[in-house]
Enzyme design. Structure first.
Site, mmCIF file in Angstrom:
data_model
loop_
_atom_site.group_PDB
_atom_site.id
_atom_site.type_symbol
_atom_site.label_atom_id
_atom_site.label_comp_id
_atom_site.label_asym_id
_atom_site.label_seq_id
_atom_site.Cartn_x
_atom_site.Cartn_y
_atom_site.Cartn_z
ATOM 1 N N ASP A 1 -26.942 17.956 33.533
ATOM 2 C CA ASP A 1 -25.755 18.487 34.183
ATOM 3 C C ASP A 1 -25.664 18.133 35.688
ATOM 4 O O ASP A 1 -26.837 17.934 35.962
ATOM 5 C CB ASP A 1 -25.472 19.581 33.681
ATOM 6 N N LEU A 2 -24.856 18.779 36.125
ATOM 7 C CA LEU A 2 -25.491 18.102 37.276
ATOM 8 C C LEU A 2 -25.176 19.177 38.568
ATOM 9 O O LEU A 2 -26.618 19.690 38.550
ATOM 10 C CB LEU A 2 -23.874 17.327 38.212
ATOM 11 N N ASP A 3 -23.903 19.933 38.921
ATOM 12 C CA ASP A 3 -24.043 21.148 39.621
ATOM 13 C C ASP A 3 -25.162 22.272 38.854
ATOM 14 O O ASP A 3 -25.109 22.536 37.925
ATOM 15 C CB ASP A 3 -23.003 21.445 39.691
ATOM 16 N N THR B 1 -21.566 15.965 33.347
ATOM 17 C CA THR B 1 -20.823 16.971 33.985
ATOM 18 C C THR B 1 -19.593 17.338 33.655
ATOM 19 O O THR B 1 -18.375 16.196 33.245
ATOM 20 C CB THR B 1 -21.344 15.870 35.367
ATOM 21 N N ASN C 1 -19.878 24.933 30.437
ATOM 22 C CA ASN C 1 -19.439 24.039 29.874
ATOM 23 C C ASN C 1 -20.527 23.041 28.940
ATOM 24 O O ASN C 1 -20.450 22.353 28.707
ATOM 25 C CB ASN C 1 -18.437 23.716 31.124
ATOM 26 N N LYS D 1 -18.748 17.984 25.979
ATOM 27 C CA LYS D 1 -19.602 17.346 27.050
ATOM 28 C C LYS D 1 -20.748 17.514 25.131
ATOM 29 O O LYS D 1 -20.420 15.528 25.544
ATOM 30 C CB LYS D 1 -20.557 18.229 27.490
#
Length: 273
Positions: free
Chosen positions: A9-11, A43, A221, A195
């Site tokens: 995941d990014l953020d 993401t 998420n 996801k």
């Protein structure tokens, strides 16, 4: 060690609060890639907002964007893209509800095309990465195709009522996800998409068994993805619900090499910060 798939995941996870990858975590990930492991982005962001990190880590894998609604491979055109969309009539029905639900703004995305209901310079800045085509106006009139995702912006106090209303009307066809702080935003995608669905599709293409999968996340998420993989890892800064369903929690947060330290220990790399 046999090849693993490492889903990022990014953020709030791979990225610091300044939206960068820390040098040590980058070194760890680069080392693992050199050893033959696969790195993959998973993401809620669209691809245009993911590609800088994809290129920075020199990835050669599919990308899971829009929380699984868009799965594609930037460099391998033999990969069969998956794009799961919301029907146009659902978007129009939600747009009709804007006045009565005290929604501040609503954004619809179709891959890299953006439709914003009300003009908002802050939203323009938030979505301009990658130079997308942006249209402004009543979504009921401007949208003429099925959409990848819808973002609903509202005051925090209004969110429970909005979610309840949308559930009552559209529970059979939509999934709702909350974005983390500081944005009170609700994301809507097609029912059954998350996801985990995207990761599973990409994993099969990469021919890596589920028993050799690792994923990192911090927010609502990420739930299904962290439950799906063999080793689900919550960030130290993750919400409590995510920590509760994960196999592990990193010892440090996204600003302090949480991923780097975990993977260094997991794979016994012995890389010093």
């Amino acid at each position: 060690m046999d090849k693993h798939l490492i889903c990022l995941d990014l953020d709030g996870t791979l990225l610091t609060d300044e939206k960068t990858i820390t040098p040590y975590t980058k070194e760890v990930l680069t080392t693992l890639k050199q050893q033959g492991h696969e790195l993959m982005i998973s993401t809620g962001r669209p691809y245009r907002a993911s590609v800088p990190y994809y290129k920075e880590l020199k990835m050669t894998t599919p990308v899971v964007n829009f929380n699984g609604a868009f799965v594609h491979h930037p460099t391998d055109f033999s990969f069969q893209m998956k794009h799961e969309t919301l029907d146009l009539d659902i978007t129009k029905a939600i747009a009709r509800k804007i006045p009565e639900l005290n929604i501040k703004n609503i954004v619809a995305e179709v891959k890299d095309n953006i439709y914003i209901h009300y003009h908002d310079s802050v939203l323009f800045d938030a979505f301009k990465m990658g130079d997308p085509k942006i249209s402004v106006g009543n979504l009921y009139d401007t949208i003429n195709e099925d959409v990848t995702s819808i973002l609903v912006q509202a005051e925090e106090s209004e969110m429970p009522h909005i979610r309840q209303t949308l559930d009552e009307l559209f529970a059979e066809v939509i999934e709702q996800r909350r974005w983390g702080a500081p944005y009170p935003v609700l994301e809507i995608i097609k029912k059954g998409i998350n996801k985990a669905v995207g990761v599973d599709y990409a994993r099969e293409f990469l021919n890596i068994p589920r028993s050799r999968t690792i994923a990192f996340g911090d927010e609502d998420n990420d739930t299904e993805m962290l439950q799906y993989v063999e080793h689900g890892v919550a960030m130290k800064n993750a919400i409590d619900d995510i920590k509760g369903i994960s196999n592990y929690v990193t010892k440090s947060n996204n600003n302090n090499d949480g991923i780097g330290h975990f993977l260094n220990e997991f794979f016994d790399l012995r890389l010093k910060p």
